[in-house]
Write a protein that holds these residues in place. Structure first.
Motif, PDB file in Angstrom:
ATOM      1  N   GLU A 269       6.312  33.747  51.229  1.00  0.00           N
ATOM      2  CA  GLU A 269       7.123  33.543  52.434  1.00  0.00           C
ATOM      3  C   GLU A 269       7.051  34.715  53.408  1.00  0.00           C
ATOM      4  O   GLU A 269       7.574  34.636  54.515  1.00  0.00           O
ATOM      5  N   ASP A 270       6.450  35.830  53.021  1.00  0.00           N
ATOM      6  CA  ASP A 270       6.368  37.019  53.868  1.00  0.00           C
ATOM      7  C   ASP A 270       5.574  36.682  55.131  1.00  0.00           C
ATOM      8  O   ASP A 270       4.378  36.398  55.068  1.00  0.00           O
TER       9      ASP A 270
ATOM     10  N   ALA B 175      -1.407  34.604  51.096  1.00  0.00           N
ATOM     11  CA  ALA B 175      -0.388  35.647  51.278  1.00  0.00           C
ATOM     12  C   ALA B 175       0.060  36.180  49.918  1.00  0.00           C
ATOM     13  O   ALA B 175       0.196  37.391  49.719  1.00  0.00           O
ATOM     14  N   ARG B 176       0.274  35.266  48.978  1.00  0.00           N
ATOM     15  CA  ARG B 176       0.665  35.681  47.625  1.00  0.00           C
ATOM     16  C   ARG B 176      -0.444  36.514  46.983  1.00  0.00           C
ATOM     17  O   ARG B 176      -0.195  37.536  46.346  1.00  0.00           O
TER      18      ARG B 176
ATOM     19  N   GLY C  16      -0.674  40.140  47.667  1.00  0.00           N
ATOM     20  CA  GLY C  16       0.241  41.031  46.976  1.00  0.00           C
ATOM     21  C   GLY C  16       1.686  40.905  47.359  1.00  0.00           C
ATOM     22  O   GLY C  16       2.480  41.790  47.047  1.00  0.00           O
ATOM     23  N   GLY C  17       2.066  39.849  48.008  1.00  0.00           N
ATOM     24  CA  GLY C  17       3.465  39.712  48.402  1.00  0.00           C
ATOM     25  C   GLY C  17       3.996  38.331  48.128  1.00  0.00           C
ATOM     26  O   GLY C  17       3.351  37.507  47.478  1.00  0.00           O
ATOM     27  N   ALA C  18       5.173  38.100  48.649  1.00  0.00           N
ATOM     28  CA  ALA C  18       5.789  36.783  48.515  1.00  0.00           C
ATOM     29  C   ALA C  18       5.101  35.817  49.472  1.00  0.00           C
ATOM     30  O   ALA C  18       4.726  36.192  50.587  1.00  0.00           O
TER      31      ALA C  18
ATOM     32  N   HIS D 211      -1.511  37.563  58.332  1.00  0.00           N
ATOM     33  CA  HIS D 211      -2.772  38.170  57.890  1.00  0.00           C
ATOM     34  C   HIS D 211      -3.644  37.133  57.169  1.00  0.00           C
ATOM     35  O   HIS D 211      -4.860  37.070  57.395  1.00  0.00           O
TER      36      HIS D 211
ATOM     37  N   ASP E  75       4.535  38.504  57.724  1.00  0.00           N
ATOM     38  CA  ASP E  75       3.415  39.393  58.054  1.00  0.00           C
ATOM     39  C   ASP E  75       2.182  39.054  57.208  1.00  0.00           C
ATOM     40  O   ASP E  75       1.061  38.995  57.728  1.00  0.00           O
ATOM     41  N   LEU E  76       2.398  38.838  55.927  1.00  0.00           N
ATOM     42  CA  LEU E  76       1.279  38.482  55.059  1.00  0.00           C
ATOM     43  C   LEU E  76       0.721  37.112  55.417  1.00  0.00           C
ATOM     44  O   LEU E  76      -0.490  36.895  55.368  1.00  0.00           O
ATOM     45  N   LYS E  77       1.580  36.192  55.806  1.00  0.00           N
ATOM     46  CA  LYS E  77       1.106  34.858  56.196  1.00  0.00           C
ATOM     47  C   LYS E  77       0.246  34.947  57.455  1.00  0.00           C
ATOM     48  O   LYS E  77      -0.777  34.264  57.559  1.00  0.00           O
TER      49      LYS E  77
END
Length: 191
Positions: free
Chosen positions: A175-176, A167-168, A171-173, A182, A178-180
């Motif tokens: 903890e995000d 997730a990091r 391109g994000g935190a 994905h 949505d990214l997790k």
């Protein structure tokens, strides 16, 4: 004798590298080994240069002078793959093979790395979540300052840490949510 061996290997090397680069989202590229006679020296009576035409209708030019970062990464991957197969290397190391690429190209490189890993150990330092998600083992490298010195630590990520790291990398935190999600889909698609 050295010249004869060079010419003997030239066609095989060209054919195998051309086949590899076409599988790496470079369908119109063509690789050529240029052998020219030179005055006798310790390396023989030839100079050898690798030439590439990256697009249809373009002339062959020295690889070192014309390839973009992403093209050079893919050509390097193709060359390492072919040369490792020719000398039966057990381990291949790639440092930021994803440099200068994205999208479909990154997926093609990830596919190629995954295929190679079936017969050889691959160590890949990457900033691409797509490539990292394909790994059988995900190690995290971090620098730490200890006693006025910088040390590098390496640790194996757990399944949960791996999702957070992907997730990091996307391109994000970490903890995000949505990214997790994905990142988890990237991992599940690869298994």
């Amino acid at each position: 004798e050295l010249r004869r061996l060079r010419y003997q290997v030239k066609e095989e090397l060209e054919g195998r590298i051309n086949a590899e680069i076409r599988e790496l989202a470079m369908p119109a590229a063509s690789f050529l080994v240029d052998i020219k006679e030179t005055p006798p020296s310790a390396s023989g009576i030839d100079s050898v240069e690798f030439l590439i035409s990256t697009n249809a209708g373009e002339p062959f030019l020295p690889l070192a002078k014309i390839a973009s970062g992403g093209e050079l990464s893919r050509i390097t991957l193709a060359m390492k793959r072919v040369l490792a197969a020719m000398d039966s290397s057990q381990t291949m190391v790639f440092d930021e093979i994803d440099s200068g690429m994205g999208g479909v190209t990154t997926h093609a490189v990830a596919d190629k790395l995954e295929a190679i890993s079936a017969s050889q150990q691959i160590i890949c330092i990457t900033h691409s979540a797509t490539i990292a998600a394909r790994a059988g083992q995900h190690l995290y490298l971090e620098k730490q300052e200890m006693g006025g010195r910088t040390k590098t630590a390496v640790r194996d990520l757990t399944a949960g840490e791996r999702i957070a790291e992907l997730a990091r990398m996307l391109g994000g935190a970490a903890e995000d949510q949505d990214l997790k999600r994905h990142a988890a889909r990237l991992l599940n698609r690869q298994n």
